[in-house]
Design an enzyme around this catalytic site. Structure first.
Site, mmCIF file in Angstrom:
data_model
loop_
_atom_site.group_PDB
_atom_site.id
_atom_site.type_symbol
_atom_site.label_atom_id
_atom_site.label_comp_id
_atom_site.label_asym_id
_atom_site.label_seq_id
_atom_site.Cartn_x
_atom_site.Cartn_y
_atom_site.Cartn_z
ATOM 1 N N GLY A 137 6.425 16.055 -44.482
ATOM 2 C CA GLY A 137 7.079 17.348 -44.591
ATOM 3 C C GLY A 137 7.429 17.666 -46.018
ATOM 4 O O GLY A 137 7.202 16.874 -46.937
ATOM 5 N N GLU A 138 7.983 18.873 -46.229
ATOM 6 C CA GLU A 138 8.343 19.277 -47.574
ATOM 7 C C GLU A 138 9.432 20.328 -47.528
ATOM 8 O O GLU A 138 9.657 20.982 -46.507
ATOM 9 C CB GLU A 138 7.127 19.842 -48.311
ATOM 10 N N GLY A 139 10.135 20.477 -48.645
ATOM 11 C CA GLY A 139 11.121 21.513 -48.834
ATOM 12 C C GLY A 139 10.885 22.185 -50.164
ATOM 13 O O GLY A 139 9.838 22.024 -50.797
ATOM 14 N N ASP A 172 22.789 15.857 -37.854
ATOM 15 C CA ASP A 172 21.488 16.220 -37.271
ATOM 16 C C ASP A 172 20.951 15.083 -36.419
ATOM 17 O O ASP A 172 19.792 14.701 -36.520
ATOM 18 C CB ASP A 172 20.496 16.588 -38.374
ATOM 19 N N PHE A 176 12.363 21.627 -53.018
ATOM 20 C CA PHE A 176 12.454 20.746 -54.176
ATOM 21 C C PHE A 176 11.886 19.351 -53.931
ATOM 22 O O PHE A 176 11.922 18.521 -54.821
ATOM 23 C CB PHE A 176 13.910 20.609 -54.628
ATOM 24 N N GLY A 177 11.408 19.058 -52.746
ATOM 25 C CA GLY A 177 10.953 17.703 -52.511
ATOM 26 C C GLY A 177 9.995 17.591 -51.349
ATOM 27 O O GLY A 177 9.755 18.551 -50.626
ATOM 28 N N GLU A 178 9.444 16.386 -51.192
ATOM 29 C CA GLU A 178 8.503 16.106 -50.120
ATOM 30 C C GLU A 178 8.795 14.730 -49.536
ATOM 31 O O GLU A 178 9.439 13.890 -50.173
ATOM 32 C CB GLU A 178 7.060 16.144 -50.650
ATOM 33 N N LYS A 195 10.446 9.511 -50.168
ATOM 34 C CA LYS A 195 10.992 10.852 -50.405
ATOM 35 C C LYS A 195 10.964 11.108 -51.912
ATOM 36 O O LYS A 195 11.520 10.343 -52.689
ATOM 37 C CB LYS A 195 12.415 10.942 -49.863
#
Length: 856
Positions: free
Chosen positions: A561-563, A711, A565-567, A608
């Protein structure tokens, strides 16, 4: 007769636009003045200063007394109250909401209507009394002369004329100010006629497929009315379920069986307000063929432009038989730009049953026989005077030029910011490394300190169901709820474990959006643990666990996955055995030894990474997360193995279990499956309970440190050999679970189906809210993750149900008991996790003990 078949141009819309009622909520002009005085009338008035033209919501005219007040109320009869305030909208409108207000006249008046009814008409001659989906006609009105009370019309109405009819003691003076909300009814449909819906018996269950809100004449045939086929809401894939609470199975659909139609088709007639040029018709059909229901096989539509006979040449559409998908869907029937004021369509059966929930028409302009009334002056709903076209175009061009200039400035600033960051990166790394080595204070991720001191206006677009009497405003769902002012004692939130506050100093509830990692905006594309009152010894001393690992020994296998600013990557790491054997639990040590016992044998790890262009705050948060993860040591918590921080991109390396995440693992199994699990169902259930116990054990460890996970779900638990379970934190970053998160106003995303009511409504995240999430996670485990929690609800309905938990009036809906779940576990443990009062929920220590006892 020759049919014109168009078998190659049909269109199936599997993802339609949102329901009409959710977006059609604009004020129609009582307040703004677009509705003219001559379009407002009344049966009577107390005086000239309280005439009908003064009955405008939130509008005080200096010439009047600030509201419409009828003469002394006439006696009611069997038909209801006689006095009314009437609004003429000049054309058909789809009305979803009404607002009322009393007369205060700057403190000189105190008259208002406590209750009222509504009647409406499309032609001014035939009037229909509105009632809700349960048959109730009386609407609760105002409790004082000042406040505006907004009420949703469920079902909505399609009308040109609307009457407000106050109900009160005939000797009492009442006054009203009103507003209507909705939008113009572009379909132009004034009525449809069809055979009455029928009743199905499915496995002993009575399924009523009638049109319960039809406003025309009813019998074996429905005539001269509109109903569920035009209410803006379409049915679910499973016709036994509904968007509406508390209704019978089949409520959303009108359905017929082919046994009642010897000709093999259902004939429906649609009448319109004028002659139109029709381009297409959209029909929403059910297609659950496993239960004997399919969308129609063929639609043949005939046209009529006057009271004469129907045209002999129809437009027909034949559909292929769908043997794969049972999803309900919209079918687009091309109408070939035919001119008509009425359309008759015959829908041929394709199976034993045919069900329709919505019909809509698109027309490209109108014919020369345009009988629509003249648009009122200044009405924004109708076309703008063409003389203003050039001015509008000039304004639009100017706005575009300004926006382009702003974009250029923003891009220029970003370029310079990146250059400055690269120039000072080495200095920044030294500063952050030093800070990492000496930090000993408690903190929480993602700017929680800022969220505790600042108010916010962030709200959901909807929080309560449209039929709720507590709904107060169409555009903001939590504007004012006096119940939120109750004490912390009543809410049951412990001060000793309270997280950073999500409300401002004024106590107004809002979401601590900065504390929640967005699916696209998170620092690393993952969720993180939150600290509330961490044991200080965990954050002091040397960081012996933060070992630097050579990047060249990491081999990329899969992007998880990714966001922004990061993966998160799944990698193989060579030479990691020494680190694993020294730092991890005995279970991990045994597992690593199973891999041939060679130091060169790679093992799976999760890596990460922080992107090189991440800003200073993102880098700082990433290093803080490394420090926290390095202190967590528990057999049921994923461990940090090593880091790569000497150069960009920054990386943290955590263990990754062989069998992936728990959600995917369970969904690929069945209760009666024979693998390494013992063959009997009892042993299988016991194994599931063992997995849940391990999750509880890991959460017991986190709660002992006052960590709040925020979460907890099966997607955030990993499975190793021998069904070892470890709690992780990067399930949120996986595109696979994007549907588990709900975006608020395009910013933060929340796992609302796992969240407690106080987390959603108040932004409070505590160990007690983690307990709530554990109850949902336990439900996932015992259902083998076959479906999403509250899968029968939309995201909005989940939030509406949360409001019922808050009000605690017995209307809240709980997740059902899984088939393999022992009664004692469901009644005492699951339901205990979902208690309204957070103080009454069990602790993770108690949950762990109770699960252990249930396995004995």
């Amino acid at each position: 007769m020759h049919n014109k078949l168009t078998t190659s141009t049909y269109n199936i819309d599997s993802v339609p636009v949102p329901p009409v009622y959710s977006v059609c909520r604009y004020p129609l002009g009582m307040t703004g003045g677009q509705i003219l005085d001559e379009d407002i009338s009344a049966s009577s008035q107390w005086s000239e200063s309280t005439a009908a033209r003064y009955g405008r919501l939130d509008f005080d005219d200096g010439d009047g007394d600030g509201a419409w007040c009828p003469n002394i109320m006439a006696e009611t009869d069997a038909g209801g109250p006689k006095d009314f305030l009437q609004v003429d909208l000049r054309s058909l409108h789809f009305i979803t909401l009404v607002g009322t207000q009393g007369r205060h006249a700057d403190g000189m008046g105190n008259e208002f209507a406590q209750r009222y009814r509504i009647k409406y008409s499309r032609d001014g001659s035939r009037w229909v009394a509105w009632h809700d989906r349960k048959g109730r006609q009386v609407i609760e009105g105002n409790m004082n002369a000042y406040d505006v009370v907004l009420k949703d019309l469920e079902p909505p109405i399609i009308a040109r004329f609307v009457r407000f009819m106050p109900i009160t003691d005939h000797s009492m003076i009442v006054c009203m100010r009103v507003e209507l909300y909705g939008c113009e009814w572009l379909d132009g449909l004034v009525s449809y006629s069809a055979p009455a819906g029928q009743e199905m018996t499915y496995r002993g269950l009575d399924v009523h497929l009638n049109d319960s809100v039809y406003d025309g004449s009813m019998g074996l045939h429905m005539e001269e009315g509109l109903g569920q086929l035009t209410d803006g809401t379409w049915g679910l894939d499973d016709f036994l379920h509904s968007h509406v609470y508390g209704v019978w199975p089949g409520y959303d659909y009108v359905g017929w069986t082919n046994e009642s139609f010897p000709k093999g088709y259902v004939e429906m007639t649609f009448e319109f307000d004028r002659v139109r040029n029709f381009t297409s018709m959209k029909v929403h059909c059910n297609n659950m063929f496993s239960r004997g229901v399919r969308m129609f096989r063929q639609a043949s539509c005939y046209f009529r432009t006057s009271e004469l006979d129907w045209e002999s040449q129809p437009v027909s559409l034949r559909l292929p038989v769908d043997q794969v998908s049972q999803s309900a869907r919209f079918i687009t029937v091309p109408l070939g730009d035919r001119m008509a004021s009425a359309i008759k369509c015959r829908f041929a059966f394709n199976e034993a049953w045919m069900m329709i929930s919505e019909v809509a028409f698109q027309s490209a302009g109108t014919a020369v026989y345009n009988t629509s009334p003249t648009p009122r002056k200044h009405d924004p709903i109708h076309k703008v005077d063409e003389s203003n076209t050039r001015i509008l175009i000039g304004c639009l061009v100017a706005i575009i030029v300004i926006l382009l200039a702003i974009i250029v400035i923003i891009l220029w600033r970003q370029v310079w910011q990146k250059m400055l960051e690269k120039a000072s990166r080495r200095m920044l790394d030294d500063e952050l490394s030093a800070r990492l080595a000496i930090q000993t204070q408690a903190f929480s991720f993602h700017h929680s300190s800022q969220s505790s001191g600042e108010g916010s206006n962030s709200t959901y677009e909807r929080i309560f169901p449209l039929c709720s009497s507590d709904y107060q405003e169409p555009s903001r769902l939590i504007r004012k709820l006096p119940e939120f002012a109750q004490s912390t004692e009543e809410l049951g939130t412990s001060s000793s474990s309270r997280p950073p506050q999500a409300c401002g100093s004024d106590g107004a509830p809002h979401y601590a959006e900065a504390d929640i990692v967005s699916l696209q905006e998170g620092t690393t594309g993952s969720n993180t643990y939150s600290i509330t009152a961490v044991n200080m010894s965990l954050l002091s001393g040397k960081d012996t666990a933060m070992r630097e690992f050579p990047r060249d020994k990491l081999t990329f296998k899969e992007k998880l996955g990714e966001g922004q600013f990061g993966e998160v990557h799944l990698c193989e790491a060579e030479g990691m055995q020494d680190i694993v054997e020294k730092d991890l639990s005995e279970e991990v040590n045994d597992r690593s030894n199973e891999v041939e016992g060679s130091d060169d044998t790679p093992i799976l790890v999760a890596v990460k990474t922080l992107r090189e262009d991440a800003n200073k705050n993102a880098r700082n948060d990433f290093l803080k997360e490394i420090r926290i993860m390095s202190r967590l040591r528990d057999p049921n918590i994923v461990s940090l193995l090593a880091v790569c921080v000497e150069s960009d991109p920054l990386c943290m390396i955590t263990e990754y279990m062989e069998n992936g995440d728990l959600n995917q693992f369970l969904s690929s199994h069945q209760l009666d499956e024979v693998e390494e699990i013992q063959s009997s169902d009892k042993a299988t259930v016991s194994n599931l309970m063992s997995m849940a116990t391990q999750v509880a054990s890991g959460m017991k460890y986190l709660s002992s440190l006052n960590f709040v996970h925020r979460d907890l779900a099966t997607r955030n638990c990993l499975v190793g050999k021998n069904y070892t379970i470890k709690i992780a934190d990067f399930g949120m970053s996986r595109n696979l679970y994007r549907g588990d998160y709900y975006r608020i106003q395009g910013r933060a995303v929340l796992p609302i189906r796992w969240m407690s009511w106080e987390s959603i409504l108040l932004g409070k995240f505590t160990m007690a809210s983690d307990v709530w999430a554990f109850g949902v996670t336990l439900w996932e485990i015992l259902t083998l993750c076959e479906e999403q929690p509250y899968s029968q609800f939309s995201d909005e309905q989940v939030i509406e149900n949360t409001g019922e938990f808050f009000r605690d009036q017995g209307k809240q809906v709980y997740l059902p008991r899984p088939a393999c779940c022992p009664d004692a576990v469901y009644s005492s443990l699951m339901l205990g996790c979902w208690r309204r009062n957070a103080k009454q929920r069990p602790t993770f220590q108690e949950i762990y003990s109770q699960l252990g006892e249930s396995q004995e």
